[in-house]
Enzyme design. Structure first.
Site, PDB file in Angstrom:
ATOM      1  N   LYS A   1      24.962  21.275  94.354  1.00  0.00           N
ATOM      2  CA  LYS A   1      25.885  22.080  93.555  1.00  0.00           C
ATOM      3  C   LYS A   1      27.221  22.134  94.251  1.00  0.00           C
ATOM      4  CE  LYS A   1      25.667  24.748  89.795  1.00  0.00           C
ATOM      5  NZ  LYS A   1      24.648  24.707  88.728  1.00  0.00           N
TER       6      LYS A   1
HETATM    7  N1  GLU Z   1      25.298  23.064  85.595  1.00  0.00           N
HETATM    8  C1  GLU Z   1      24.098  22.818  84.865  1.00  0.00           C
HETATM    9  C2  GLU Z   1      22.941  23.519  85.526  1.00  0.00           C
HETATM   10  O1  GLU Z   1      23.098  24.492  86.210  1.00  0.00           O
HETATM   11  C3  GLU Z   1      23.860  21.338  84.626  1.00  0.00           C
HETATM   12  C4  GLU Z   1      23.701  20.507  85.852  1.00  0.00           C
HETATM   13  C5  GLU Z   1      23.623  19.010  85.574  1.00  0.00           C
HETATM   14  O2  GLU Z   1      23.612  18.611  84.431  1.00  0.00           O
HETATM   15  O3  GLU Z   1      23.602  18.274  86.565  1.00  0.00           O
HETATM   16  O4  GLU Z   1      21.802  23.176  85.323  1.00  0.00           O
END
Ligand code: GLU
Length: 445
Positions: A135
């Protein structure tokens, strides 16, 4: 390479304390309760303990693999230079490249990004897609920045991380306050550095740049699918079931719209600055149009204004927090009047709130299952980019539906077989899978 042969017996209480640094007798302060990293660790430790996880694997997966901090200079429109702090945390790459969004917000912190990165590891494992977890976050106030400033910030952030990103290394995606345009800038910056167009370095892109059909609605679609499954599982009728959604951004609005399409009655939408209520149901298609033209849900003629916190605690069949962390805590969980909680957001419920909700008999569809539709469709996007062959929306949606339904029932099976709450069941399922691969790969030395 040395195989992991460490102690395999059940860790004793003292050994667990040695791994976690936590004793059961020390209650958390409210500040600790609301720390997402602590919240993640508490659930992880409980799942690890129930799985009798060997201490070596426990210690490895308890920490992120890599944490990167960058300071990003940006030339602002008024000619001054601002320096923003950004993070990228890669929690695990045991099952595949790191995967997870990037958020832009004033209150981003390293502990939050750490938690979100590990949630991505567990989420990808729950739906069994071949990714690890990562992240990113940048401390900034995107509402106060121009498009040009956001573009320069995004490109410099990407350039600072360039050696750590890649289709086989770490694949970002949108999260809070980032969108398809942000992903296009990341794709372009990465491509300029590598001298070729690399669409699969990031997901959630515009359709014209290697994006996938269905990705924009995917998290909301996943939420709507597991809501349906939960109601069926409980023997409740979806048609006419009352729903309250907190957050009307990408996740909340599409969750509400897709449930409304299926015949649910969406009686309330709560936003950060106030809510809307209509006991007979809101017209969600019209509300989406209203927000698109007016910039907020306020003033919508089809409902009455209501305090957002009051709405959250109003009686309903399904409550969907789809905004941010720490919405349900020890301070308000006892007043929740929902039958089913479906977590569209990451980390909306603290561990203390979990216990209160369990006592009240609220059925929880935990975040790492409920909102996994987004990353699942990101996986489809990555696959399509690598094939250079694109699927129809129907193909995307059918594949998503199958994965979400199967994953829901996998989690329910763990909950029944281990007699644990749904959230711990989801962590146990995920941890079982990630631990297995970590063990198989061994420790490179
Ligand atoms: N931000 C989204 C989540 O928290 C999507 C992450 C992604 O598609 O890699 O799952």
């Amino acid at each position: 390479m040395s195989p992991i042969t460490e102690e395999t017996m059940v860790p004793k209480a003292a050994a667990i304390e040695g791994i976690t640094g936590r004793t059961n007798s020390t209650p958390l302060t409210l500040e600790q309760e609301k720390n997402p990293w602590e919240a993640q660790a508490a659930r992880f430790d409980e799942a690890a303990q129930r799985l009798n996880l060997e201490p070596g694997i426990w210690k490895i997966l308890r920490q992120p693999m890599r944490e990167i901090i960058v300071h990003i200079p940006v030339q602002m429109d008024n000619g001054t230079v601002e320096v923003f702090t950004g993070y990228r945390v890669q929690h695990s790459i045991a099952r595949g490249p790191g995967k997870g969004g990037i958020r832009y917000a004033p209150d981003v912190s390293l502990d939050e990004v750490r938690a979100l990165a590990s949630w991505m590891t567990w989420k990808c494992a729950v739906v069994n897609i071949p990714f690890g977890g990562a992240k990113g976050g940048v401390i900034c106030n995107p509402r106060a920045m121009s498009q040009g400033e956001l573009e320069r910030l995004t490109r410099r952030y990407t350039a600072s991380l360039i050696e750590f990103l890649g289709p086989e290394k770490d694949v970002p995606a949108p999260d809070m306050n980032t969108n398809e345009q942000t992903m296009a800038w990341i794709m372009d910056t990465y491509s300029m550095h590598t001298g070729q167009t690399v669409t699969s370095v990031v997901t959630g892109k515009p359709l014209s740049l290697g994006g996938s059909r269905g990705r924009r609605e995917a998290t909301g679609r996943g939420v709507s699918i597991v809501t349906d499954e939960a109601l069926k599982y409980l023997g409740l009728d979806p048609v006419g079931a009352s729903v309250i959604v907190q957050g009307f951004g990408n996740v909340g609005s599409h969750s509400a719209k897709l449930l409304w399409d299926k015949g649910y009655k969406v009686i309330g939408i709560a936003e950060y600055d106030g809510g809307l209520h209509n006991a007979n149901g809101l017209d969600i298609a019209q509300l989406m149009e209203w927000k698109a033209t007016h910039g907020s849900i306020h003033g919508f003629p089809g409902g009455e204004a209501i305090d957002a916190q009051e709405l959250l605690l109003t009686a309903c069949d399904v409550l969907i927090p789809a905004a941010t962390e720490n919405v349900l805590t020890s301070l308000n969980a006892a007043r929740v009047q929902a039958r089913v909680l479906v977590e569209g957001a990451n980390g909306p419920t603290t561990p203390a709130a979990d216990n209160i909700l369990a006592e009240k008999g609220v059925f929880v569809v935990p975040d790492i299952l409920a909102n996994a539709g987004g990353v699942t469709t990101s996986y489809f996007e990555w696959v399509q980019d690598r094939m250079g062959y694109f699927w129809t929306e129907q193909e995307v949606n059918e594949r998503l539906e199958r994965i979400m339904v199967d994953s829901f029932h996998d989690v329910m099976r763990y909950a029944r077989e281990h007699a644990v709450q749904n959230r711990i069941a989801a962590y146990m399922l995920a941890l079982d899978r990630v631990a297995y691969t970590t063990r198989q790969r061994g420790i490179y030395a």
